[in-house]
Design an enzyme around this catalytic site. Structure first.
Site, PDB file in Angstrom:
ATOM      1  N   ARG A 105      33.904  28.966  32.929  1.00  0.00           N
ATOM      2  CA  ARG A 105      33.466  30.361  33.047  1.00  0.00           C
ATOM      3  C   ARG A 105      33.736  31.090  31.725  1.00  0.00           C
ATOM      4  O   ARG A 105      34.882  31.355  31.379  1.00  0.00           O
ATOM      5  CB  ARG A 105      34.183  31.081  34.185  1.00  0.00           C
ATOM      6  CG  ARG A 105      33.798  32.559  34.280  1.00  0.00           C
ATOM      7  CD  ARG A 105      34.145  33.198  35.612  1.00  0.00           C
ATOM      8  NE  ARG A 105      35.571  33.373  35.813  1.00  0.00           N
ATOM      9  CZ  ARG A 105      36.107  34.056  36.832  1.00  0.00           C
ATOM     10  NH1 ARG A 105      35.307  34.624  37.730  1.00  0.00           N
ATOM     11  NH2 ARG A 105      37.415  34.152  36.960  1.00  0.00           N
ATOM     12  N   ASP A 114      44.655  37.790  39.275  1.00  0.00           N
ATOM     13  CA  ASP A 114      43.984  37.871  37.988  1.00  0.00           C
ATOM     14  C   ASP A 114      43.451  39.281  37.811  1.00  0.00           C
ATOM     15  O   ASP A 114      43.810  40.197  38.552  1.00  0.00           O
ATOM     16  CB  ASP A 114      42.903  36.800  37.848  1.00  0.00           C
ATOM     17  CG  ASP A 114      41.742  36.973  38.828  1.00  0.00           C
ATOM     18  OD1 ASP A 114      41.665  38.029  39.498  1.00  0.00           O
ATOM     19  OD2 ASP A 114      40.897  36.067  38.909  1.00  0.00           O
TER      20      ASP A 114
END
Length: 532
Positions: free
Chosen positions: A153, A434
């Site tokens: 990603r 996160d």
């Protein structure tokens, strides 16, 4: 095209420079125009224009005959995917844990220091070539014979890479991450029976998917690779994107491997994009579950859309981590994970996300029991009828509590302090957090102050009330994140206080705080921008 690298990462600790020209390219102008689309759209929504499916692409949604490319090698069965940052130990443990794929993350779970980015690329390069073995603390780490399939990603289009400039402007973080990985590994991946596979974050409009598709075609041609070798799964993690899902798949159809329910960022976007709508105020984030109306509609429409076009509909993240010192509490948390994965597989998802290797067994057991084939593309969900109003339905049971406000403050301060310190993924209260969670906490606090929301006790939520709690709770960050530096803590305290008093919340905290990382890496002052 002018390219220049600004970094003190070189061996001699001096900035390295590669200068070609300083002329602006057509691509950079197109890229800049594309980045302005969200601002224009936001102004329309703020003025009362309703969210809806784009009328100019109704023919794409109505046409039943088109489908995306069949699954690429290694992506036929994705029932459990583990995600995490790209440090060496994490890469080995994730690839060895038994999940079908590992999404190596340069985005939400990685603080983009130049060291993290470059060492992460080296770790992935070594893992692909089975050269990643190393020893640390007297323990040996080795890659298994059959590691998980690797997916990467890159950062979203909104993030710059200020330590590398192109055409006299900061380079796109997306293209930096994608380009390094693709150029150095694409042919090696294909030679080993896999391919260059990606997750694409933070998309809002189908034109962003078109740009990615152009990048893919150019890159494949550049190295002499057949078009369609690259595959990309798009995270539907913004409110505008849920109205563009068919179109996103259509733009990427020769390169698409599906869509993913990026549920935490989706809640963040839902609040942020509806910032001018008082009726969109949400309760404590623990009450905004996958079963509330707007989230349930989003999931059902995503599964129906993907299966109509024969690609994977991936479920959301289980952020829980094992509680080693409390078996009873651990059992309760693991049962919660099990029920979440059961909901996903029964809804028709083709796979799910986990954040910790020890959760793999639970997720795998659920999907093995209820998904007998490699995927569930055959479950068309033709019963699903989702209108725009369903995707905006904020009938969410729950309250705003003092505990909820405190939880948001604690999480926001702890995570952002860690991020500035170069750590983008930290355990908090037995959850692997996160940037997505930090973003929810930030915009929820802003929303509650903006609309003078009331606690269940009747007290109004004012900026003064939140600021007082911030000052009270800031010292406790050291218990949640012991490595916190006093200077960083002061920065994030002032940042959060500033955010709750803004007319509109900032688009991304990572964009706001990136200058601190750029400064630490020695970027030239003109690329650092204002730190707050």
């Amino acid at each position: 095209m002018g390219v220049k690298v600004h970094s003190n990462l070189a061996a001699d600790n001096k900035a390295r420079s590669i200068i070609l020209t300083d002329d602006a390219s057509p691509f950079s102008l197109l890229f800049t125009a594309l980045l302005n689309l969200p601002d224009k759209a936001q102004r329309r929504w703020d003025s009362g224009t309703p969210f809806d499916f784009p009328p100019e692409t109704a023919h794409i949604r109505a046409e039943a005959s088109w489908q995306c490319a069949p699954p690429a090698p290694g992506l036929e069965d994705r029932r459990v995917e583990i995600t995490g940052p790209t440090d060496r130990k994490m890469v080995i443990n994730a690839l060895n844990c038994g999940a079908k794929t590992f999404m190596a993350d340069f985005e939400d779970s990685s603080a983009p220091t130049f060291s993290n980015l470059v060492s992460g690329q080296l770790n992935l390069r070594d893992a692909i070539r089975r050269e990643i073995d190393f020893e640390s603390g007297g323990k040996s780490y080795k890659l298994s014979k059959n590691p998980s399939v690797l997916i990467v990603r890159p950062r979203g289009w909104h993030l710059d890479e200020p330590r590398v400039t192109v055409d006299n402007a900061a380079m796109s973080g997306s293209l930096f991450d994608f380009g390094l990985y693709f150029y150095h590994n694409a042919k090696e991946l294909v030679k080993r029976g896999s391919g260059p596979y990606f997750y694409l974050p933070k998309m809002e409009h189908y034109l962003e998917a078109r740009l990615w598709n152009d990048v893919f075609n150019f890159s494949q041609s550049y190295i002499g690779m057949a078009h369609g070798t690259i595959r990309a799964t798009v995270l539907i993690e913004t409110l505008p994107a849920v109205f563009n899902m068919e179109e996103i798949l259509f733009e990427l159809r020769t390169h698409s491997s599906g869509l993913n329910c990026g549920r935490w960022d989706y809640i963040f976007s839902f609040i942020k994009k509806r910032r001018a709508d008082r009726s969109a105020v949400l309760p404590d984030r623990k009450d905004v579950t996958m079963t509330v109306p707007f989230m349930d509609s989003y999931v059902r429409l995503l599964i129906q859309t993907c299966h109509r076009r024969k690609v994977a509909a991936m479920g959301g993240m289980a952020a829980q981590i094992p509680i080693k010192d409390d078996p009873k509490a651990n059992d309760a948390v693991m049962e919660k994970v099990r029920q979440d994965k059961l909901r996903e597989v029964l809804a028709g998802h083709d796979g799910t996300w986990i954040a910790h290797p020890l959760i793999n067994k639970i997720a795998l057991e659920v999907f093995d029991e209820h998904m007998l084939g490699p995927n569930q593309y055959h479950i068309r969900r033709e019963d699903v009828k989702v209108a725009a109003a369903d995707l905006l339905n904020t009938c969410v049971p729950g309250k705003i509590t003092d505990e909820g406000v405190r939880s948001n403050i604690s999480t926001s301060l702890s995570y952002t302090a860690a991020w500035i310190d170069g750590n983008g993924c930290i355990p908090l209260n037995y959850l692997m957090e996160d940037a997505a969670t930090a973003e929810i906490t930030r915009v929820q606090l802003w929303q509650w102050v903006k609309y003078s929301s009331r606690l269940d006790s009747g007290q109004y939520i004012t900026a003064e009330y939140v600021e007082k709690l911030i000052d009270e709770m800031a010292p406790g960050v050291k218990k949640l994140y012991p490595r916190v530096k006093e200077d960083n803590l002061k920065v994030v305290v002032e940042y959060l206080k500033g955010q709750i008093k803004k007319e509109w919340p900032s688009e991304f905290l990572t964009s706001d705080l990136m200058p601190y990382l750029a400064i630490a890496d020695g970027a030239e002052p003109k690329w650092q921008k204002s730190a707050l």
